[in-house]
Design a protein around this motif. Sequence first.
Motif, mmCIF file in Angstrom:
data_model
loop_
_atom_site.group_PDB
_atom_site.id
_atom_site.type_symbol
_atom_site.label_atom_id
_atom_site.label_comp_id
_atom_site.label_asym_id
_atom_site.label_seq_id
_atom_site.Cartn_x
_atom_site.Cartn_y
_atom_site.Cartn_z
ATOM 1 N N GLY A 241 32.875 -21.343 -5.058
ATOM 2 C CA GLY A 241 31.626 -21.488 -4.331
ATOM 3 C C GLY A 241 30.845 -22.705 -4.785
ATOM 4 N N SER A 242 30.025 -23.209 -3.897
ATOM 5 C CA SER A 242 29.116 -24.311 -4.201
ATOM 6 C C SER A 242 27.798 -24.019 -3.496
ATOM 7 C CB SER A 242 29.719 -25.649 -3.738
ATOM 8 O OG SER A 242 30.103 -25.574 -2.381
ATOM 9 N N ARG A 243 26.913 -24.962 -3.478
ATOM 10 C CA ARG A 243 25.580 -24.693 -2.932
ATOM 11 C C ARG A 243 25.675 -24.168 -1.501
ATOM 12 N NH1 ARG A 243 20.652 -25.176 -4.486
ATOM 13 N NH2 ARG A 243 18.935 -25.479 -3.017
ATOM 14 N N VAL A 313 40.288 -21.366 -10.074
ATOM 15 C CA VAL A 313 39.258 -22.365 -9.820
ATOM 16 C C VAL A 313 39.526 -23.070 -8.491
ATOM 17 C CG1 VAL A 313 40.526 -24.035 -11.258
ATOM 18 C CG2 VAL A 313 38.111 -24.436 -10.743
ATOM 19 N N GLY A 314 38.476 -23.239 -7.684
ATOM 20 C CA GLY A 314 38.625 -24.055 -6.490
ATOM 21 C C GLY A 314 38.074 -23.552 -5.178
ATOM 22 N N PRO A 315 38.151 -22.234 -4.861
ATOM 23 C CA PRO A 315 37.711 -21.795 -3.527
ATOM 24 C C PRO A 315 36.246 -22.159 -3.261
ATOM 25 C CG PRO A 315 38.988 -20.062 -4.584
ATOM 26 C CD PRO A 315 38.739 -21.116 -5.625
ATOM 27 N N ILE A 339 46.299 -20.159 -15.101
ATOM 28 C CA ILE A 339 45.276 -20.792 -14.269
ATOM 29 C C ILE A 339 45.784 -20.873 -12.838
ATOM 30 C CG2 ILE A 339 43.868 -22.855 -13.896
ATOM 31 C CD1 ILE A 339 43.239 -21.591 -16.537
ATOM 32 N N VAL A 340 44.951 -20.473 -11.879
ATOM 33 C CA VAL A 340 45.246 -20.664 -10.459
ATOM 34 C C VAL A 340 44.333 -21.780 -9.960
ATOM 35 C CG1 VAL A 340 45.413 -19.595 -8.183
ATOM 36 C CG2 VAL A 340 45.736 -18.194 -10.250
ATOM 37 N N ILE A 341 44.919 -22.820 -9.397
ATOM 38 C CA ILE A 341 44.144 -23.960 -8.898
ATOM 39 C C ILE A 341 44.280 -24.007 -7.386
ATOM 40 C CG2 ILE A 341 43.791 -26.456 -9.046
ATOM 41 C CD1 ILE A 341 45.074 -26.388 -11.808
ATOM 42 N N ALA A 345 39.630 -27.741 -5.697
ATOM 43 C CA ALA A 345 40.125 -28.164 -7.012
ATOM 44 C C ALA A 345 41.433 -28.941 -6.880
ATOM 45 C CB ALA A 345 40.318 -26.957 -7.925
ATOM 46 N N LEU A 346 42.226 -28.659 -5.840
ATOM 47 C CA LEU A 346 43.478 -29.385 -5.627
ATOM 48 C C LEU A 346 43.207 -30.819 -5.193
ATOM 49 C CD1 LEU A 346 45.371 -26.542 -3.765
ATOM 50 C CD2 LEU A 346 45.939 -27.422 -6.036
#
Length: 498
Positions: A241-243, A313-315, A339-341, A345-346
């Motif tokens: 998530g991000s803003r 990390v990444g969605p 770790i799942v990327i 993140a990719l």
Amino acid sequence: MQILVTGKQMKQLDQSTIKQMGIPSLVLMERAAMAVFDCLKQHFPLKKTLVVCGSGNNGADGVAVARLLHLAGYPVDLYLAGNHTSFTEEMHIQWQAAKNYQVSIVNNCRFSEYTTIVDALFGVGLSRELSGKYQALAEKINASGIPVLAVDIPSGIHAGTGQVMGTAIRATETVTFAYRKLGISLYPGSVYAGHIQVKDVGIYGASEGVFSLDNKDVSWLPVRDPAGNKGTFGKILLIAGSRNMSGAAYFSSKAALLSGAGMVRILTDESNRIILQQQFPEAMLSVYEPSMTPDELSEIVRKAMDWADVVAVGPGLSTSKTAENLLQTVLTFRQSKPIVIDADALNLLAKRKDLQAQCDAACILTPHLGEMSRLAECTISDLKVHPQKFMDVFYNNCPCTLIMKDARTWIRTADGSFFLNLTGNDGMATAGSGDVLCGVVAGLLGQGMNPSKAAPFAVWLHGLAGDQAASAKGARSMKATDILSGLEAQLQKMDSQN
């Protein structure tokens, strides 16, 4: 688990059975013809059948089928599209046997006379495009609207890539022998093949090829400890998530819990705090402010990672400088944690070769074709035609497990095995579907599954969940929330089987 083979591999297996096992080619051919004959009796209208044959051994299979139909009393015509001068030894024998038994042979086809067509023009060895009379014949068969049974593979489909060789015959059903061919497992070949039946004709011994999970592999699902606690089943950290982008964090974290993880912590932008607390109270929450310094951000990430068994990390992360700092901290301080990327993140990883070098066998990357093309520095067309080649090339720079998402998802495990997933449907091409997969992978890793098993099993399970959702809602209308519901139902079913 089943093995999918190319045409070249199938020819080697066929020759091994003949030369090393001592089973004559004609015996294998009779078994193949019987398998096709049985399928015709069960599923096709046999008021009058046309068997269309080429000059090779696929054509010889077809001639044997025509003989079996004739001897059983079914009206059948045999049409030779190939040339007598090109007959293989087996085709010579089968053609003469058909003439001896007075099977009807026609020189022209009036398709309106027939209720079923058997396609035995070309087999798995086809390496050139259909052209001339063969192209015209395939187009006429397709235009006729008559049900078609393809012998081993629809004529015109490449047995290794699934590509259409100029044109191809569209089958209602395909009876393939010994092993499912890779070309009718990939698109568009699988569409041309229709319903696929794999029949045992006495050819065994495949050890190389592409693997595909099936119902027998439910046993891979981790056994739950009846005396376990929430820590026993894995603590998952989702950096997502991000803003004002909370959806991806929700879908991935909920999928991790539904997959059996004991605890999930979401690390996300402060702006997502309230909505995630209301939407998903089962998850713990850690937040950061984009205005934080890299050191402040790193401290929050490291503290959360110390708590976790697995990190994803990444969605929905974005590709901002803050997101890049988050990814760098994860890969720098991971301490061998799985770790799942995924997702954004990719794209960050594609720009940072130094970070790629920090990935190892405990890392799982989940790119779709666009993301994979950036990582491997090739075109999407390259990936579609030569997926294994470019996944191998990328592995040399980034030794991890790869899940390359597409209508048919490829998995390359860190030990060098390739899997192709055969579950799922076009309804899964919907927002949030990939986030769900990310969570499933993380959830399975948290329960102790090693990455080389967690990756193919998660993709297979995710596809089954999607099929369940399509059955309930219809592929056109299904959403990521429906895939979550399908995941819950499929895991309940699997646990009852185990």
